[in-house]
Design a protein around this motif. Structure first.
Motif, PDB file in Angstrom:
ATOM      1  N   LEU A  41      -7.709  -5.229  -2.444  1.00 17.63           N
ATOM      2  CA  LEU A  41      -6.604  -4.493  -3.001  1.00 17.63           C
ATOM      3  C   LEU A  41      -6.671  -3.178  -2.146  1.00 17.63           C
ATOM      4  O   LEU A  41      -7.355  -1.962  -2.658  1.00 17.63           O
ATOM      5  CB  LEU A  41      -6.849  -4.181  -4.620  1.00 17.63           C
ATOM      6  N   PRO A  42      -5.882  -3.138  -1.162  1.00 19.35           N
ATOM      7  CA  PRO A  42      -6.273  -1.760  -0.211  1.00 19.35           C
ATOM      8  C   PRO A  42      -5.571  -0.514  -0.802  1.00 19.35           C
ATOM      9  O   PRO A  42      -4.801  -0.679  -1.823  1.00 19.35           O
ATOM     10  CB  PRO A  42      -5.096  -2.166   0.954  1.00 19.35           C
ATOM     11  N   SER A  47      -1.891   2.161  -6.095  1.00 23.17           N
ATOM     12  CA  SER A  47      -0.928   2.348  -7.359  1.00 23.17           C
ATOM     13  C   SER A  47       0.026   1.370  -7.764  1.00 23.17           C
ATOM     14  O   SER A  47       0.468   1.166  -8.897  1.00 23.17           O
ATOM     15  CB  SER A  47      -0.096   3.803  -6.871  1.00 23.17           C
ATOM     16  N   GLU A  48       0.622   0.685  -6.675  1.00 18.95           N
ATOM     17  CA  GLU A  48       1.646  -0.144  -7.081  1.00 18.95           C
ATOM     18  C   GLU A  48       0.909  -1.745  -7.526  1.00 18.95           C
ATOM     19  O   GLU A  48       1.669  -2.627  -8.079  1.00 18.95           O
ATOM     20  CB  GLU A  48       2.350  -1.023  -5.660  1.00 18.95           C
ATOM     21  N   GLU A  52      -2.875  -5.654 -11.658  1.00 20.73           N
ATOM     22  CA  GLU A  52      -3.445  -7.087 -11.308  1.00 20.73           C
ATOM     23  C   GLU A  52      -4.964  -6.943 -11.816  1.00 20.73           C
ATOM     24  O   GLU A  52      -5.527  -7.925 -11.735  1.00 20.73           O
ATOM     25  CB  GLU A  52      -3.340  -7.161  -9.686  1.00 20.73           C
ATOM     26  N   LEU A  53      -5.186  -5.815 -12.190  1.00 22.60           N
ATOM     27  CA  LEU A  53      -6.791  -5.547 -12.718  1.00 22.60           C
ATOM     28  C   LEU A  53      -6.891  -5.700 -14.235  1.00 22.60           C
ATOM     29  O   LEU A  53      -6.037  -5.360 -14.723  1.00 22.60           O
ATOM     30  CB  LEU A  53      -7.412  -4.241 -12.190  1.00 22.60           C
ATOM     31  N   ALA A  72     -10.551   5.740  -4.958  1.00 22.62           N
ATOM     32  CA  ALA A  72      -9.947   4.712  -5.589  1.00 22.62           C
ATOM     33  C   ALA A  72     -10.471   4.717  -7.019  1.00 22.62           C
ATOM     34  O   ALA A  72      -9.740   4.608  -8.292  1.00 22.62           O
ATOM     35  CB  ALA A  72      -9.942   3.184  -5.082  1.00 22.62           C
ATOM     36  N   SER A  73     -11.821   5.107  -7.091  1.00 21.11           N
ATOM     37  CA  SER A  73     -12.642   4.958  -8.326  1.00 21.11           C
ATOM     38  C   SER A  73     -12.093   6.160  -9.280  1.00 21.11           C
ATOM     39  O   SER A  73     -11.637   6.175 -10.633  1.00 21.11           O
ATOM     40  CB  SER A  73     -14.069   5.046  -8.364  1.00 21.11           C
ATOM     41  N   THR A  74     -11.688   7.363  -8.567  1.00 20.81           N
ATOM     42  CA  THR A  74     -11.308   8.392  -9.397  1.00 20.81           C
ATOM     43  C   THR A  74      -9.943   8.096 -10.029  1.00 20.81           C
ATOM     44  O   THR A  74      -9.726   8.212 -11.268  1.00 20.81           O
ATOM     45  CB  THR A  74     -11.267   9.738  -8.409  1.00 20.81           C
ATOM     46  N   TYR A  75      -8.933   7.585  -9.172  1.00 21.58           N
ATOM     47  CA  TYR A  75      -7.693   7.232  -9.642  1.00 21.58           C
ATOM     48  C   TYR A  75      -7.964   6.102 -11.044  1.00 21.58           C
ATOM     49  O   TYR A  75      -7.225   6.262 -11.698  1.00 21.58           O
ATOM     50  CB  TYR A  75      -7.102   6.656  -8.445  1.00 21.58           C
TER      51      TYR A  75
END
Length: 99
Positions: A41-42, A47-48, A52-53, A72-75
């Motif tokens: 999941l690049p 964000s799009e 899926e998670l 990514a973890s912060t987001y």
């Protein structure tokens, strides 16, 4: 945000085969070699594709060295996920890889 080493990740993977692990490297990087259980999941698509998670399960995030996975973890943490960043990324991974 929680962090873990690649050695800790490998221990978890040996015990539990169904963890939610995402690899946020770009598709071409992932294709060179990745952890078998990792879903690609690049970061550029995160964000799009967050839907899926599974927000009800802990999430582990890995990249090449740990920088992108930290972003990514912060987001994802801000989006309400229980996230653990894998320090050192694939550069520190000593386990098997799949192509």
């Amino acid at each position: 945000m929680k962090n873990m080493s690649t050695n800790e990740l490998e221990e978890i993977l040996q015990q539990e085969k169904t963890i939610q692990l995402i690899d946020v490297r770009e598709t071409d990087e992932y294709a060179v070699g990745h952890i078998k259980q990792a879903k690609n999941l690049p970061l550029s698509e995160l964000s799009e594709r967050t839907d899926e998670l599974d927000a009800g399960r802990p999430l582990h995030v890995i990249c090449l060295s740990g920088g992108r996975s930290m972003n990514a973890s912060t987001y994802l943490e801000q989006a309400g996920f229980d996230v653990t960043n894998v320090d050192g990324g694939m550069m520190s991974w000593e386990g098997d890889v799949t192509k």
